[in-house]
Scaffold this active site. Structure first.
Site, mmCIF file in Angstrom:
data_model
loop_
_atom_site.group_PDB
_atom_site.id
_atom_site.type_symbol
_atom_site.label_atom_id
_atom_site.label_comp_id
_atom_site.label_asym_id
_atom_site.label_seq_id
_atom_site.Cartn_x
_atom_site.Cartn_y
_atom_site.Cartn_z
ATOM 1 N N ASP A 34 0.826 -1.219 0.000
ATOM 2 C CA ASP A 34 0.000 0.000 0.000
ATOM 3 C C ASP A 34 0.860 1.269 0.000
ATOM 4 O O ASP A 34 0.761 2.105 0.906
ATOM 5 C CB ASP A 34 -0.934 0.034 1.216
ATOM 6 C CG ASP A 34 -1.871 -1.150 1.292
ATOM 7 O OD1 ASP A 34 -2.271 -1.648 0.231
ATOM 8 O OD2 ASP A 34 -2.216 -1.558 2.415
ATOM 9 N N GLU A 200 -11.723 -1.543 -3.322
ATOM 10 C CA GLU A 200 -11.120 -0.779 -2.224
ATOM 11 C C GLU A 200 -9.988 0.080 -2.772
ATOM 12 O O GLU A 200 -9.716 0.102 -3.971
ATOM 13 C CB GLU A 200 -10.591 -1.723 -1.140
ATOM 14 C CG GLU A 200 -9.553 -2.716 -1.623
ATOM 15 C CD GLU A 200 -9.188 -3.753 -0.565
ATOM 16 O OE1 GLU A 200 -9.762 -3.717 0.535
ATOM 17 O OE2 GLU A 200 -8.316 -4.601 -0.852
#
Length: 321
Positions: A34, A200
């Site tokens: 991420d 997401e």
């Protein structure tokens, strides 16, 4: 031809067939999950934030590296009193009114007991970060969304927070002028009504007259113990709109709130499960899509994921890498 040479040629051919360039080079500390990327105004140094180690971050003189790990943004964890306050996820970084903001997620896997927090620094130096706790964007089982995966977007001085993961997917909340707290209630901007609603990691980027909503779709993690069915692993998709606040559609005209999403990057060659993406305007390279991915020649564990990046071509009106 040796076996290793054959594998290399096959991987290159696979990338060409799918039309995706292989990730740009990375040296130094390249294991990341991420990622979030920014350049410091004062000296042009690159900073990269990531999940793990209470928001780990690294610096470099260029996007290629060499990346050097600096430490943790919040070594004592978050002041938000939720499970997960010592295991912070999915950072997002922006410069707001001369101050660097790192938004982070407090949650546990599969739970809606979640919140988006904020840490700030004027320099991004190690031990310079102040934790401000929750932005007011929180969720519980009574909410239609999960308050993780923050992404702040500045639309000409008006700030919006994009967020969400599974459940009803991606929401957006108007923020106050300091971008420290939600200013009003949130609304849905992307939703896949099928299956587990596996959407997401939203990231918004404006190019020309369009607002592009990038997101990750599919299964993100645990590939070393449970490999998803082919095509169900992480991939990066996009919708676009002439407004920052809604009406996003994909290249086929399908609404992003009804399962729309054009694939930007998916598994190809030895690249597997790319996602957790952002977009960065590099002064030398132009628009860059950055993300994490698995190199199948190295390993599938979450801790083995690597920092990837590709130049984006917007000439068709849609991002191509």
């Amino acid at each position: 031809m040796s076996a290793s040479a054959f594998v290399a040629v096959a991987s290159c051919l696979a990338a060409l067939v799918h039309g995706y360039a292989n990730p740009g080079s990375c040296s130094g500390a390249c294991n990341v999950h991420d990622p979030a990327l920014i350049r410091r105004q004062s000296d042009g140094k690159y900073f990269r934030f990531s999940t793990g180690n209470k928001i780990s971050y690294a610096s470099s003189s260029s996007i290629q590296g060499p990346w050097t790990v600096l430490g943790s943004v919040l070594p004592s964890g978050s002041s938000i009193n939720l499970d997960g306050k010592d295991d912070l996820w999915a950072p997002d970084v922006s410069l707001v009114n001369g101050v660097y903001h790192v938004y982070y997620s407090v949650s546990t896997f599969g739970s809606q007991s979640s919140a988006i927090g904020l840490a700030t620094s004027s320099t991004m130096d190690l031990n310079s970060w102040t934790d401000h706790g929750s932005t007011g964007i929180q969720s519980s089982s009574s909410k239609p969304y999960n308050a993780i995966d923050a992404n702040l977007f500045n639309d000409g001085g008006t700030y919006y927070m994009n967020f969400g993961s599974f459940w009803h997917d991606i929401y957006q909340a108007p923020m106050n002028s300091a971008a420290t707290a939600a200013a009003s209630s949130s609304y849905n901007i992307a939703y896949n009504p099928s299956g587990t609603h596996a959407v997401e990691g939203a990231f918004m980027y404006k190019y020309g007259s369009y607002y592009y909503l990038f997101f990750s779709a599919g299964i993100c993690c645990g590939y070393d113990t449970s490999r998803p069915a082919s095509g169900e692993e992480y991939k990066i998709k996009v919708c676009r709109s002439t407004s920052a606040t809604g009406n996003f559609v994909d290249a086929s005209g399908v609404a992003c709130t009804n399962g729309g999403g054009t694939v930007v990057l998916e598994s190809h060659g030895t690249v597997y499960g790319p996602g957790g993406q952002g977009v960065f305007t590099d002064p030398s390279l132009g628009p860059i899509l950055y993300y994490h991915y698995v190199d199948t020649t190295i390993g599938y564990a979450d801790g083995q994921k690597l920092f990837g990046w590709n130049k984006i071509d917007f000439s068709s009106g849609w991002p191509v890498v």
